[in-house]
Motif scaffolding. Structure first.
Motif, PDB file in Angstrom:
ATOM      1  N   GLU A 205       6.502 -66.081   6.278  1.00 11.33           N
ATOM      2  CA  GLU A 205       6.565 -65.772   5.177  1.00 11.33           C
ATOM      3  C   GLU A 205       6.501 -64.350   4.651  1.00 11.33           C
ATOM      4  O   GLU A 205       5.883 -63.714   5.711  1.00 11.33           O
ATOM      5  CB  GLU A 205       5.349 -66.632   4.336  1.00 11.33           C
ATOM      6  N   PRO A 206       6.704 -63.868   3.543  1.00 12.80           N
ATOM      7  CA  PRO A 206       6.648 -62.494   3.156  1.00 12.80           C
ATOM      8  C   PRO A 206       5.005 -62.055   3.487  1.00 12.80           C
ATOM      9  O   PRO A 206       4.134 -62.657   2.904  1.00 12.80           O
ATOM     10  CB  PRO A 206       6.922 -62.310   1.836  1.00 12.80           C
ATOM     11  N   GLY A 207       4.777 -60.849   4.070  1.00  7.40           N
ATOM     12  CA  GLY A 207       3.354 -60.229   4.271  1.00  7.40           C
ATOM     13  C   GLY A 207       2.766 -60.757   5.308  1.00  7.40           C
ATOM     14  O   GLY A 207       1.362 -60.688   5.174  1.00  7.40           O
ATOM     15  N   VAL A 208       3.001 -61.758   6.029  1.00  7.48           N
ATOM     16  CA  VAL A 208       2.303 -62.243   7.151  1.00  7.48           C
ATOM     17  C   VAL A 208       2.031 -61.492   8.236  1.00  7.48           C
ATOM     18  O   VAL A 208       0.967 -61.872   9.099  1.00  7.48           O
ATOM     19  CB  VAL A 208       3.069 -63.689   7.544  1.00  7.48           C
TER      20      VAL A 208
ATOM     21  N   LEU B  48      10.721 -67.650  16.742  1.00  8.36           N
ATOM     22  CA  LEU B  48       9.398 -67.664  16.915  1.00  8.36           C
ATOM     23  C   LEU B  48       8.835 -67.482  15.142  1.00  8.36           C
ATOM     24  O   LEU B  48       9.551 -66.758  14.456  1.00  8.36           O
ATOM     25  CB  LEU B  48       8.754 -66.779  17.658  1.00  8.36           C
ATOM     26  N   THR B  49       8.123 -68.583  14.844  1.00  9.09           N
ATOM     27  CA  THR B  49       7.518 -68.572  13.577  1.00  9.09           C
ATOM     28  C   THR B  49       5.940 -68.115  13.370  1.00  9.09           C
ATOM     29  O   THR B  49       5.269 -68.575  14.201  1.00  9.09           O
ATOM     30  CB  THR B  49       7.409 -70.022  12.798  1.00  9.09           C
TER      31      THR B  49
ATOM     32  N   LEU C  25      14.935 -54.918  14.134  1.00  6.05           N
ATOM     33  CA  LEU C  25      15.743 -55.038  13.106  1.00  6.05           C
ATOM     34  C   LEU C  25      15.246 -55.996  11.729  1.00  6.05           C
ATOM     35  O   LEU C  25      14.888 -56.988  11.718  1.00  6.05           O
ATOM     36  CB  LEU C  25      17.182 -56.069  13.316  1.00  6.05           C
ATOM     37  N   ARG C  26      14.816 -55.016  10.871  1.00  4.94           N
ATOM     38  CA  ARG C  26      14.153 -55.682   9.618  1.00  4.94           C
ATOM     39  C   ARG C  26      14.828 -56.271   8.553  1.00  4.94           C
ATOM     40  O   ARG C  26      15.795 -55.752   8.280  1.00  4.94           O
ATOM     41  CB  ARG C  26      13.146 -54.664   9.062  1.00  4.94           C
ATOM     42  N   HIS C  27      14.770 -57.335   8.415  1.00  8.02           N
ATOM     43  CA  HIS C  27      15.757 -58.196   7.207  1.00  8.02           C
ATOM     44  C   HIS C  27      17.244 -58.057   7.511  1.00  8.02           C
ATOM     45  O   HIS C  27      17.628 -57.526   6.625  1.00  8.02           O
ATOM     46  CB  HIS C  27      15.224 -57.689   5.972  1.00  8.02           C
TER      47      HIS C  27
ATOM     48  N   HIS D 215      12.463 -63.333   6.482  1.00  7.11           N
ATOM     49  CA  HIS D 215      11.546 -64.397   5.803  1.00  7.11           C
ATOM     50  C   HIS D 215      12.309 -65.915   6.143  1.00  7.11           C
ATOM     51  O   HIS D 215      13.194 -65.930   6.834  1.00  7.11           O
ATOM     52  CB  HIS D 215      11.622 -64.225   4.400  1.00  7.11           C
ATOM     53  N   LEU D 216      11.159 -66.937   6.221  1.00 12.11           N
ATOM     54  CA  LEU D 216      11.467 -67.975   6.398  1.00 12.11           C
ATOM     55  C   LEU D 216      12.788 -68.684   6.047  1.00 12.11           C
ATOM     56  O   LEU D 216      13.569 -69.708   6.593  1.00 12.11           O
ATOM     57  CB  LEU D 216      10.251 -69.302   6.215  1.00 12.11           C
TER      58      LEU D 216
END
Length: 578
Positions: A338-341, A444-445, A392-394, A427-428
């Motif tokens: 999730e965002p901010g995790v 991985l989550t 690699l972000r988003h 993000h998920l």
């Protein structure tokens, strides 16, 4: 009445005229809410529950009442507990056109905070039948109308479920409108009771049937949770949060779900979720939980000591350990959450713990958009550099023209002896390019903060040290309890913002509950509208200023004691006091 309203709008005072009970109080609430007296602009909501229990209970009552009123110039309206219109019945075309102009139609919110004194919003605020005629309406555009609204309560919980309203032109108004609306509300409440009993019976029958097989079984609905002895010993409060999230996914999917989840105690469990039906509406879900002995992970997993991240829960420790193993093996990973995790923070911490002197490169969508050649040079230089990491972000947001070049670089690099470690963070619910996802061997989550709430105890002192630069500030036990009760939908990022806000109020000493942002004092499950957020914050601030004295806070806010108790319950506000 028109002169009394005009005087009130100009000076806030009223002449000595006999006025019906509740109208003046409603005018004051409307003025406090900033409602315009000469303008009508109710908000529109597109996420209403138009297939829920209230609709099913009310439909035959509305059908019968619509037939009774077929020869009258009157409309029937059904709203939810917040005054948002779910259904409208109107036979006369001219009245329907008038209601459309007033946006008195499904989807629009007619709460008192939006349009001022009216039969819908005022009945909800007063928690009783309310009739509003002509110039009693706060907003001038409603002066040609008359309306009577009656609240509908859920007899099983006592909570407000919605409201039924009869609206017509003022020339057609009748004193019996309120009585008719009240009778219809009682009929809907009776049907809610019958449906509720049916839902409970369906849930209990499903629960007993599956419990006989043995194993851990839980049933979950909006108002009810049943767990057998095995499940009660297996699950803790964090696991119940996980199960509710999964039941929400089930309601969206509308079919049976089978998933693997990590429980708070460290067990890997297979959960099977099935909807339990009761006529047209699902009653809830039955959840079977099975832990396979051969799938049980080690109970005493130890997080790498050199990893400088706060958190000691099993779920977080496992994520750290797994990502550390993939870093050592140079296995490319898709890290989702999730965002901010804290996905980027975890990737950097794992990199620093294994290769502290090696390059750590982050490629963001805006970097590629602004200077793609520079980004390509950076990741090309990573080939052959021992211990290098490329994040690699988003990637789902990367410019389309860069994807082919990136995939070619990954194919070239994949078998190079000095290849960098590649981690893509997303993000998920994001959908990275399929070819890119295929190039990443492992997914991985990162667990949400609400699924490892005990980590807040470790995160708070670590974040305070960072924000205060080692200053003499800490978190009091009372404030920590507030932080542990909150659900943190924004995860670690939201916790960081909350502590930053608290430091503006207290730079040294112990942070107290009143130093925390208003949002930390609530446990609401739904997303609030901007107006609701402001109202919630005003109530929290006033409760803090009055040391939790609800009666005094209601007086200062200009609302009734019943209203403030309802708002506290609606928003899940938690303030110690009277």
């Amino acid at each position: 009445m028109a002169k009394a309203r005009e005087l009130f709008l100009e000076s806030g005072s009223l002449p000595r005229l006999p006025m019906r009970t509740g109208i003046v109080e409603s005018w004051r609430r409307s003025r406090l809410s900033g409602v315009a007296s000469d303008h009508l602009d109710p908000p529109y909501f597109d996420d209403l529950d138009t297939g829920g229990r209230l609709i099913h209970a009310a439909r035959p009552v509305l059908d019968r009442l619509q037939e009774v009123l077929s020869d009258a110039s009157a409309s029937l309206l059904l709203t939810d507990a917040h005054g948002r219109i779910l259904d409208r019945r109107v036979e006369h075309a001219s009245l329907a056109a008038c209601l459309d102009r007033l946006q008195l139609a499904p989807g629009f919110g007619y709460g008192e905070e939006y349009v001022g004194t009216n039969g819908i919003g005022t009945a909800i605020e007063a928690r009783q039948v309310a009739a509003v005629f002509g110039t009693e309406h706060f907003t001038e555009r409603l002066h040609a109308m008359a309306c009577a609204g009656a609240p509908v309560h859920n007899p099983l919980t006592g909570r407000l479920a919605g409201l039924i309203d009869i609206t017509c032109w003022i020339k057609d108004a009748n004193p019996l409108m309120a009585a008719l609306a009240s009778e219809a509300a009682e009929d809907i409440e009776q049907r809610l009771l019958e449906l509720g009993s049916e839902h409970e019976r369906a849930l209990l029958t499903a629960f007993l049937g599956i419990s006989r097989r043995g194993g851990a079984v839980v049933t979950v609905s909006e108002d009810l949770v049943i767990a057998n002895e095995h499940a009660a010993h297996l699950l803790d409060s964090t696991d119940h949060t996980i199960l509710r999230d999964k039941v929400t996914e089930l309601s969206r999917a509308g079919r049976e779900l089978v998933e693997q989840v990590m429980l708070a105690g460290g067990d890997m469990a297979t959960i099977r979720l099935r909807p339990v039906g009761a006529r047209a509406e699902p009653a809830g879900a039955i959840v079977e939980i099975e832990i396979a002995p051969d799938a049980r992970p080690p109970r005493h997993l130890i997080r790498p000591p050199q990893l400088r991240l706060a958190g000691s829960s099993y779920a977080f420790t496992k994520a750290c350990t797994d990502l550390g193993t993939h870093c050592r093996n140079r296995t490319w990973v898709l890290l989702e959450g999730e965002p901010g995790v804290g996905k980027l923070a975890l990737a950097e911490a794992v990199h620093r713990s294994h290769s502290p002197a090696s390059p750590f490169m982050v490629i963001r969508p805006q970097d590629l958009a602004e200077d793609r050649p520079a980004c390509q040079r950076r990741i090309t230089e990573a080939i052959g550099t021992p211990g290098a990491t490329v994040v690699l972000r988003h990637p789902e947001r990367y410019p389309q023209e860069t994807i082919s070049a990136l995939l070619e670089w990954m194919r070239t690099t994949a078998h190079h002896p000095g290849r960098p470690w590649v981690v893509a963070t997303t993000h998920l619910e994001a959908r990275p390019p399929e070819d890119l996802s295929s190039a990443l061997a492992v997914t991985l989550t990162m667990p949400a903060l609400r699924h490892r709430i005990e980590d807040v105890r470790d995160l708070v002192p670590a974040l305070l040290r960072r924000l205060s630069r080692g200053g003499p500030v800490s978190c009091s036990p009372a404030a920590m309890r507030v932080l542990l009760r909150y659900g943190w939908p924004g995860n670690v990022t939201e916790l960081l913002q909350a502590l930053r806000s608290a430091l503006t109020r207290r730079r040294i000493g112990e942070i107290q509950p009143q130093d925390l942002p208003e949002s930390c004092h609530v446990t609401s499950r739904r997303v609030l509208t901007p107006w609701e957020s402001m109202e919630r914050d005003a109530i929290v601030r006033t409760l803090r200023d009055t040391d939790g004295d609800k009666a005094l806070a209601a007086h200062l806010l200009g609302i009734s004691r019943a209203t403030i108790y309802r708002k506290i319950s609606t928003y899940g506000i938690s303030i110690d006091g009277r």
